[in-house]
Motif scaffolding. Sequence first.
Motif, PDB file in Angstrom:
ATOM      1  N   LYS A 121       9.539   8.140   1.477  1.00  0.00           N
ATOM      2  CA  LYS A 121      10.965   8.430   1.359  1.00  0.00           C
ATOM      3  C   LYS A 121      11.802   8.606   2.728  1.00  0.00           C
ATOM      4  O   LYS A 121      12.989   8.647   2.683  1.00  0.00           O
ATOM      5  CB  LYS A 121      11.396   9.553   0.284  1.00  0.00           C
ATOM      6  CG  LYS A 121      10.924   9.122  -1.135  1.00  0.00           C
ATOM      7  CD  LYS A 121      11.335  10.126  -2.129  1.00  0.00           C
ATOM      8  CE  LYS A 121      10.687   9.973  -3.326  1.00  0.00           C
ATOM      9  NZ  LYS A 121      10.334  11.354  -4.095  1.00  0.00           N
ATOM     10  N   GLY A 122      10.877   8.941   3.671  1.00  0.00           N
ATOM     11  CA  GLY A 122      11.364   9.286   4.928  1.00  0.00           C
ATOM     12  C   GLY A 122      11.625  10.799   5.320  1.00  0.00           C
ATOM     13  O   GLY A 122      12.507  11.188   6.203  1.00  0.00           O
ATOM     14  N   THR A 123      11.184  11.623   4.241  1.00  0.00           N
ATOM     15  CA  THR A 123      11.314  13.177   4.514  1.00  0.00           C
ATOM     16  C   THR A 123      10.354  13.880   4.743  1.00  0.00           C
ATOM     17  O   THR A 123      10.136  15.202   5.187  1.00  0.00           O
ATOM     18  CB  THR A 123      12.026  13.503   3.289  1.00  0.00           C
ATOM     19  OG1 THR A 123      11.154  13.512   1.897  1.00  0.00           O
ATOM     20  CG2 THR A 123      13.383  13.120   2.899  1.00  0.00           C
ATOM     21  N   THR A 124       8.878  13.164   4.946  1.00  0.00           N
ATOM     22  CA  THR A 124       7.788  13.813   5.242  1.00  0.00           C
ATOM     23  C   THR A 124       7.209  13.018   6.629  1.00  0.00           C
ATOM     24  O   THR A 124       7.787  12.297   6.898  1.00  0.00           O
ATOM     25  CB  THR A 124       6.579  13.752   4.064  1.00  0.00           C
ATOM     26  OG1 THR A 124       6.430  12.425   3.812  1.00  0.00           O
ATOM     27  CG2 THR A 124       6.983  14.545   2.776  1.00  0.00           C
ATOM     28  N   CYS A 125       6.140  13.310   7.060  1.00  0.00           N
ATOM     29  CA  CYS A 125       5.499  13.071   8.163  1.00  0.00           C
ATOM     30  C   CYS A 125       5.002  11.706   8.018  1.00  0.00           C
ATOM     31  O   CYS A 125       4.101  11.435   7.073  1.00  0.00           O
ATOM     32  CB  CYS A 125       4.205  13.713   8.701  1.00  0.00           C
ATOM     33  SG  CYS A 125       3.420  13.314  10.107  1.00  0.00           S
ATOM     34  N   PRO A 126       5.453  10.802   8.778  1.00  0.00           N
ATOM     35  CA  PRO A 126       5.240   9.451   8.506  1.00  0.00           C
ATOM     36  C   PRO A 126       3.595   9.001   8.822  1.00  0.00           C
ATOM     37  O   PRO A 126       2.907   8.151   8.101  1.00  0.00           O
ATOM     38  CB  PRO A 126       6.015   8.510   9.375  1.00  0.00           C
ATOM     39  CG  PRO A 126       6.483   9.343  10.417  1.00  0.00           C
ATOM     40  CD  PRO A 126       6.382  10.944   9.690  1.00  0.00           C
ATOM     41  N   LYS A 127       3.207   9.678   9.914  1.00  0.00           N
ATOM     42  CA  LYS A 127       1.755   9.520  10.199  1.00  0.00           C
ATOM     43  C   LYS A 127       0.615   9.895   9.219  1.00  0.00           C
ATOM     44  O   LYS A 127      -0.338   9.153   8.732  1.00  0.00           O
ATOM     45  CB  LYS A 127       1.325  10.288  11.404  1.00  0.00           C
ATOM     46  CG  LYS A 127       2.011   9.490  12.808  1.00  0.00           C
ATOM     47  CD  LYS A 127       1.486  10.460  13.878  1.00  0.00           C
ATOM     48  CE  LYS A 127       1.923   9.826  15.216  1.00  0.00           C
ATOM     49  NZ  LYS A 127       1.509  10.541  16.363  1.00  0.00           N
ATOM     50  N   ASN A 128       1.008  11.172   8.442  1.00  0.00           N
ATOM     51  CA  ASN A 128       0.278  11.543   7.302  1.00  0.00           C
ATOM     52  C   ASN A 128       0.591  10.252   6.316  1.00  0.00           C
ATOM     53  O   ASN A 128      -0.738  10.085   5.541  1.00  0.00           O
ATOM     54  CB  ASN A 128       0.608  12.942   6.846  1.00  0.00           C
ATOM     55  CG  ASN A 128       0.386  13.801   7.898  1.00  0.00           C
ATOM     56  OD1 ASN A 128      -0.408  13.840   8.747  1.00  0.00           O
ATOM     57  ND2 ASN A 128       1.048  15.258   7.654  1.00  0.00           N
TER      58      ASN A 128
ATOM     59  N   LEU B 277       0.933   7.422   6.126  1.00  0.00           N
ATOM     60  CA  LEU B 277       0.061   6.102   6.846  1.00  0.00           C
ATOM     61  C   LEU B 277      -1.337   6.443   6.716  1.00  0.00           C
ATOM     62  O   LEU B 277      -2.036   5.466   5.997  1.00  0.00           O
ATOM     63  CB  LEU B 277       0.738   5.490   8.159  1.00  0.00           C
ATOM     64  CG  LEU B 277       0.108   4.426   8.893  1.00  0.00           C
ATOM     65  CD1 LEU B 277       0.298   3.441   7.912  1.00  0.00           C
ATOM     66  CD2 LEU B 277       0.486   4.162  10.091  1.00  0.00           C
ATOM     67  N   LYS B 278      -1.852   7.492   7.037  1.00  0.00           N
ATOM     68  CA  LYS B 278      -3.257   8.037   7.153  1.00  0.00           C
ATOM     69  C   LYS B 278      -3.666   7.675   5.526  1.00  0.00           C
ATOM     70  O   LYS B 278      -4.604   7.214   5.127  1.00  0.00           O
ATOM     71  CB  LYS B 278      -3.406   9.128   7.713  1.00  0.00           C
ATOM     72  CG  LYS B 278      -3.723   9.262   8.793  1.00  0.00           C
ATOM     73  CD  LYS B 278      -3.561  10.754   9.471  1.00  0.00           C
ATOM     74  CE  LYS B 278      -3.578  10.839  11.182  1.00  0.00           C
ATOM     75  NZ  LYS B 278      -3.801  12.195  11.347  1.00  0.00           N
ATOM     76  N   MET B 279      -2.860   8.255   4.730  1.00  0.00           N
ATOM     77  CA  MET B 279      -3.360   8.113   3.428  1.00  0.00           C
ATOM     78  C   MET B 279      -3.357   7.230   2.500  1.00  0.00           C
ATOM     79  O   MET B 279      -4.166   6.469   1.994  1.00  0.00           O
ATOM     80  CB  MET B 279      -2.400   9.273   2.560  1.00  0.00           C
ATOM     81  CG  MET B 279      -2.296  10.981   2.758  1.00  0.00           C
ATOM     82  SD  MET B 279      -4.227  11.532   2.714  1.00  0.00           S
ATOM     83  CE  MET B 279      -4.456  11.310   1.030  1.00  0.00           C
ATOM     84  N   TYR B 280      -2.494   6.237   3.193  1.00  0.00           N
ATOM     85  CA  TYR B 280      -2.128   4.676   2.531  1.00  0.00           C
ATOM     86  C   TYR B 280      -3.500   4.087   3.016  1.00  0.00           C
ATOM     87  O   TYR B 280      -4.099   3.424   2.202  1.00  0.00           O
ATOM     88  CB  TYR B 280      -0.861   4.322   3.220  1.00  0.00           C
ATOM     89  CG  TYR B 280      -0.941   2.576   2.826  1.00  0.00           C
ATOM     90  CD1 TYR B 280      -0.828   2.132   1.520  1.00  0.00           C
ATOM     91  CD2 TYR B 280      -1.212   1.479   3.679  1.00  0.00           C
ATOM     92  CE1 TYR B 280      -0.372   0.653   1.234  1.00  0.00           C
ATOM     93  CE2 TYR B 280      -1.121   0.144   3.474  1.00  0.00           C
ATOM     94  CZ  TYR B 280      -0.858  -0.046   2.242  1.00  0.00           C
ATOM     95  OH  TYR B 280      -0.621  -1.277   1.832  1.00  0.00           O
ATOM     96  N   CYS B 281      -3.732   4.169   4.381  1.00  0.00           N
ATOM     97  CA  CYS B 281      -5.015   3.558   4.881  1.00  0.00           C
ATOM     98  C   CYS B 281      -6.336   3.952   4.174  1.00  0.00           C
ATOM     99  O   CYS B 281      -7.158   3.108   3.878  1.00  0.00           O
ATOM    100  CB  CYS B 281      -5.097   3.699   6.321  1.00  0.00           C
ATOM    101  SG  CYS B 281      -3.702   2.648   7.174  1.00  0.00           S
ATOM    102  N   ARG B 282      -6.468   5.284   3.871  1.00  0.00           N
ATOM    103  CA  ARG B 282      -7.658   5.710   3.237  1.00  0.00           C
ATOM    104  C   ARG B 282      -7.752   5.103   1.865  1.00  0.00           C
ATOM    105  O   ARG B 282      -8.784   4.968   1.450  1.00  0.00           O
ATOM    106  CB  ARG B 282      -7.634   7.263   3.374  1.00  0.00           C
ATOM    107  CG  ARG B 282      -7.838   7.740   4.753  1.00  0.00           C
ATOM    108  CD  ARG B 282      -7.877   9.091   4.884  1.00  0.00           C
ATOM    109  NE  ARG B 282      -7.922   9.597   6.152  1.00  0.00           N
ATOM    110  CZ  ARG B 282      -7.680  10.883   6.420  1.00  0.00           C
ATOM    111  NH1 ARG B 282      -7.325  11.879   5.773  1.00  0.00           N
ATOM    112  NH2 ARG B 282      -7.870  11.186   8.039  1.00  0.00           N
TER     113      ARG B 282
END
Length: 130
Positions: free
Chosen positions: A80-87, A89-94
């Motif tokens: 939603k844009g309120t948390t860390c985008p890198k984290n 993205l990492k979770m999505y890729c995993r």
Amino acid sequence: MPQPNTAGASQPRPLQPLHFSVGGPPSIVEGREKLDLIEERLKAVKGFGYYPFVDMTDLCLVPDVVIPPKFKVPDFDRYKGTTCPKNHLKMYCRKMGAYSRDKRLLMHFFKDNLVGAAVIWYTNLEASRV
């Protein structure tokens, strides 16, 4: 019952609703602009509008993606844009990595786990920026 003759006497007028507006009525130019906008939207809905793209593939952020038959994207917590985008993205890729190693497929379905301003940002990216 007869009414008294009141010719010449002031008659009470029926009450009229009062209409208040700030700044007065819209100008003719504003009215014409609104009409033009409505006509443009109607043409687009009917399919007669001018579209700046010739090929529908120009709309794809990830062209030439091959989606395997019966492939289903796993459920994700949407960003939603309120948390860390890198984290995120990492979770999505995993999570997606367990189903596919195809980068195009990962990029194609990434939009599905975004909401609000994040999905608007992503869909307005140029394909070269994805």
